[in-house]
Write a protein that holds these residues in place. Structure first.
Motif, PDB file in Angstrom:
ATOM      1  N   LEU A 228       7.029  -1.564   7.863  1.00  0.00           N
ATOM      2  CA  LEU A 228       6.913  -2.113   9.248  1.00  0.00           C
ATOM      3  C   LEU A 228       5.381  -2.299   9.177  1.00  0.00           C
ATOM      4  O   LEU A 228       4.760  -3.114   9.615  1.00  0.00           O
ATOM      5  CB  LEU A 228       7.317  -1.506  10.488  1.00  0.00           C
ATOM      6  N   LEU A 229       4.723  -1.120   8.847  1.00  0.00           N
ATOM      7  CA  LEU A 229       3.221  -0.773   9.021  1.00  0.00           C
ATOM      8  C   LEU A 229       2.697  -1.830   8.131  1.00  0.00           C
ATOM      9  O   LEU A 229       1.641  -2.372   8.500  1.00  0.00           O
ATOM     10  CB  LEU A 229       2.929   0.586   8.631  1.00  0.00           C
ATOM     11  N   GLN A 230       3.332  -2.090   7.095  1.00  0.00           N
ATOM     12  CA  GLN A 230       2.549  -3.122   5.878  1.00  0.00           C
ATOM     13  C   GLN A 230       2.550  -4.583   6.728  1.00  0.00           C
ATOM     14  O   GLN A 230       1.838  -5.591   6.501  1.00  0.00           O
ATOM     15  CB  GLN A 230       3.532  -2.983   4.755  1.00  0.00           C
ATOM     16  N   ALA A 231       3.626  -4.866   7.635  1.00  0.00           N
ATOM     17  CA  ALA A 231       3.750  -6.087   8.197  1.00  0.00           C
ATOM     18  C   ALA A 231       2.876  -6.414   9.264  1.00  0.00           C
ATOM     19  O   ALA A 231       2.682  -7.295   9.855  1.00  0.00           O
ATOM     20  CB  ALA A 231       5.003  -6.524   8.524  1.00  0.00           C
ATOM     21  N   LEU A 232       2.255  -5.320   9.788  1.00  0.00           N
ATOM     22  CA  LEU A 232       1.372  -5.145  11.042  1.00  0.00           C
ATOM     23  C   LEU A 232       0.004  -5.485  10.808  1.00  0.00           C
ATOM     24  O   LEU A 232      -0.503  -5.062   9.729  1.00  0.00           O
ATOM     25  CB  LEU A 232       1.488  -4.104  11.804  1.00  0.00           C
ATOM     26  N   ASP A 233      -1.018  -6.111  11.429  1.00  0.00           N
ATOM     27  CA  ASP A 233      -2.331  -6.435  11.461  1.00  0.00           C
ATOM     28  C   ASP A 233      -2.911  -5.189  12.189  1.00  0.00           C
ATOM     29  O   ASP A 233      -3.227  -5.507  13.457  1.00  0.00           O
ATOM     30  CB  ASP A 233      -2.682  -7.756  11.886  1.00  0.00           C
ATOM     31  N   THR A 234      -2.923  -4.096  11.508  1.00  0.00           N
ATOM     32  CA  THR A 234      -3.327  -2.834  12.569  1.00  0.00           C
ATOM     33  C   THR A 234      -5.003  -3.027  12.683  1.00  0.00           C
ATOM     34  O   THR A 234      -5.343  -2.458  13.783  1.00  0.00           O
ATOM     35  CB  THR A 234      -3.375  -1.463  11.524  1.00  0.00           C
TER      36      THR A 234
END
Length: 256
Positions: A119-125
């Motif tokens: 999920l972290l990889q899919a977010l534009d942090t």
């Protein structure tokens, strides 16, 4: 091969899957391995959700988190993005009237890796830096998601929405486990915590003898992390399907 399919989700979530399993001509047996219950005091949960518009993103770690939160939400504000770790949570949102394209829902791109890491990889942090993010979860759980978001410079708040626990070994549960371990079955396991709980319950039956019988059962799991937990517990017959009930059912059909 037994035609029995053991479904280990909490009962409310297990029943739709049980009906789909029966439609395949298999015999579903619901054996909840996690008891889900409301918090004894929901004051903070209600207070946080009353200000959901303050957040740029709200992440739900499980279908239980979705259902518990939406018990206190009349309508989701379309300007607030959502995030889920698996297709089960996406389906739970849809049951509450929240789905794309009206709402922005972030999820792992690889359905077989439905976890916080992906999920972290899919977010534009970078776009979330300096903004507020809410993580809705159970009373206990992994800290990876909130910790990683904080490390990226994001203002993260977490809120517990429900309580979960492995059931105690009652005489009825012990009898059910003994019957199931007497022959090979397909077990749908959708939680690492539930799988560890199952192993602990079975160990209370006859120690290593019962554990060895359990390890010979065939597991069908939607997430790679659950498959890794199964391997660590000594299971060798593990089918990894990817997230979503349709993939679990496809795996059962291939076994027919």
């Amino acid at each position: 091969m037994s035609d029995t399919v053991v479904i280990t989700r909490p009962r409310q979530q297990a029943e739709p899957l049980a009906r789909a399993v029966a439609a395949l001509g298999r015999t579903p047996l619901i054996l909840p391995l996690l008891d889900i219950s409301p918090l004894p005091d929901e004051t903070r949960l209600r207070a946080v959700l009353a200000h959901v518009r303050d957040y740029a993103l709200v992440a739900f770690v499980s279908p239980n988190a979705v259902d518990a939160a939406f018990a206190h939400i009349d309508a989701w504000p379309p300007e607030v993005a959502l995030a889920v770790v698996g297709e089960g949570s996406r389906a739970a949102l849809a049951r509450h009237g929240v789905d794309e394209p009206r709402y922005r829902i972030h999820a792992p791109q690889d359905a077989s890796r439905s976890d916080s890491e992906h999920l972290l990889q899919a977010l534009d942090t970078a776009a979330l830096q300096g903004r507020k993010v809410l993580v809705v979860r159970g009373e206990t759980g992994r800290e990876l998601l909130p910790d990683a978001l904080r490390a990226a410079g994001i203002d993260v708040e977490t809120v517990a929405a429900y309580r979960r626990a492995v059931p105690g070994l009652t005489p009825d549960l012990a009898a059910s486990l003994r019957t199931l371990l007497a022959r090979p079955n397909d077990w749908i396991i959708t939680s690492s915590e539930a799988l560890r709980g199952l192993a602990g319950l079975v160990e209370q039956l006859d120690g290593a003898t019962s554990v060895a019988k359990l390890q010979q059962q065939r597991l069908i799991v939607p997430h790679a992390r659950i498959a890794e937990t199964a391997g660590a517990l000594g299971f060798t017959l593990v089918t990894l399907t990817g997230s979503g009930d349709e993939r679990l059912l496809a795996a059962l059909q291939s076994r027919a």
